[in-house]
Design a protein around this motif. Structure first.
Motif, mmCIF file in Angstrom:
data_model
loop_
_atom_site.group_PDB
_atom_site.id
_atom_site.type_symbol
_atom_site.label_atom_id
_atom_site.label_comp_id
_atom_site.label_asym_id
_atom_site.label_seq_id
_atom_site.Cartn_x
_atom_site.Cartn_y
_atom_site.Cartn_z
ATOM 1 N N TRP A 14 -68.883 1.439 -20.526
ATOM 2 C CA TRP A 14 -68.286 2.310 -21.097
ATOM 3 C C TRP A 14 -68.755 2.012 -22.709
ATOM 4 O O TRP A 14 -69.163 2.848 -23.322
ATOM 5 C CB TRP A 14 -66.715 2.375 -21.165
ATOM 6 C CG TRP A 14 -66.155 3.554 -22.136
ATOM 7 C CD1 TRP A 14 -65.725 4.728 -21.496
ATOM 8 C CD2 TRP A 14 -65.786 3.609 -23.422
ATOM 9 N NE1 TRP A 14 -65.151 5.632 -22.318
ATOM 10 C CE2 TRP A 14 -65.085 4.869 -23.432
ATOM 11 C CE3 TRP A 14 -65.669 2.645 -24.570
ATOM 12 C CZ2 TRP A 14 -64.381 5.376 -24.906
ATOM 13 C CZ3 TRP A 14 -65.334 3.037 -25.586
ATOM 14 C CH2 TRP A 14 -64.695 4.263 -25.719
ATOM 15 N N ASP B 35 -59.790 6.237 -16.453
ATOM 16 C CA ASP B 35 -59.576 6.889 -17.628
ATOM 17 C C ASP B 35 -59.505 5.833 -18.670
ATOM 18 O O ASP B 35 -58.643 5.224 -18.812
ATOM 19 C CB ASP B 35 -58.434 7.864 -17.674
ATOM 20 C CG ASP B 35 -58.314 8.503 -19.241
ATOM 21 O OD1 ASP B 35 -59.415 8.710 -19.752
ATOM 22 O OD2 ASP B 35 -56.992 9.029 -19.385
ATOM 23 N N HIS C 144 -59.907 4.042 -22.562
ATOM 24 C CA HIS C 144 -59.535 4.323 -23.953
ATOM 25 C C HIS C 144 -59.477 3.006 -24.607
ATOM 26 O O HIS C 144 -59.145 2.047 -24.376
ATOM 27 C CB HIS C 144 -58.023 4.985 -23.753
ATOM 28 C CG HIS C 144 -57.632 4.998 -25.438
ATOM 29 N ND1 HIS C 144 -58.308 5.925 -26.098
ATOM 30 C CD2 HIS C 144 -56.733 4.500 -25.999
ATOM 31 C CE1 HIS C 144 -57.885 5.988 -27.514
ATOM 32 N NE2 HIS C 144 -56.620 5.200 -27.304
ATOM 33 N N ILE D 52 -58.737 0.819 -27.858
ATOM 34 C CA ILE D 52 -57.821 0.930 -29.113
ATOM 35 C C ILE D 52 -58.168 0.095 -30.264
ATOM 36 O O ILE D 52 -58.169 -1.251 -30.013
ATOM 37 C CB ILE D 52 -56.118 0.515 -28.673
ATOM 38 C CG1 ILE D 52 -56.011 1.340 -27.784
ATOM 39 C CG2 ILE D 52 -55.454 0.379 -29.904
ATOM 40 C CD1 ILE D 52 -54.652 0.908 -26.948
#
Length: 145
Positions: free
Chosen positions: A43, A137, A139, A141
């Motif tokens: 990713w 999914d 994400h 941070i």
């Protein structure tokens, strides 16, 4: 560091390939975590990051991913992968004690002469992967602690 790609187009293909593996309900927690780390690395690379190290170990623990973002900031990234919210949000598993050990490990990584790299700063990020309906999914941070 095997299985690591550092080309954005290869990473997009790898993201899709890794993503399909999350659908296996027989994955152990350990396998799920390893898959989450592979997914996080792909990713990041697909977004222009350069992965320098994976699963780097020191006496203070393991750093899941060391990478440089497109703005040349060095990031030490802790990856947390979850199938359910039964134990809370993935990032909640990065406790104060874990953060302290990651900071110490980050210092150890930085002082190693083999890790000399031009960068504009350092930060500690958390990358979460929630598996929903067999699909990841992810994400990021930034500057989580």
């Amino acid at each position: 560091m095997s299985g690591m790609c550092n080309d954005a187009s290869d990473a997009v293909d790898e993201l899709a390939a890794i993503g399909s593996l999350f659908d296996d309900p027989m994955l152990s927690s350990r396998e799920l975590g390893e898959l989450g780390e592979r997914y996080a690395a792909a990713w990041l690379v697909s977004r222009g990051w350069r992965v320098l190290d994976r699963n780097w170990r020191s006496r203070y623990g393991e750093i899941d991913i060391v990478a440089v973002c497109p703005e040349r900031r060095l990031a030490f990234i802790e990856v947390k992968t979850r199938r359910t919210m039964r134990h809370g949000l993935p990032q909640e598993a990065v406790t104060a004690a874990k953060q302290a050990n990651l900071r110490r490990a980050g210092v150890q990584w930085l002082v190693d002469p083999a890790h000399r790299i031009a960068h504009t700063g350092v930060r500690f990020d958390v990358f979460t992967v929630m598996v929903r309906d067999g699909r990841p999914d992810g994400h990021l941070i930034k500057g989580a602690f």
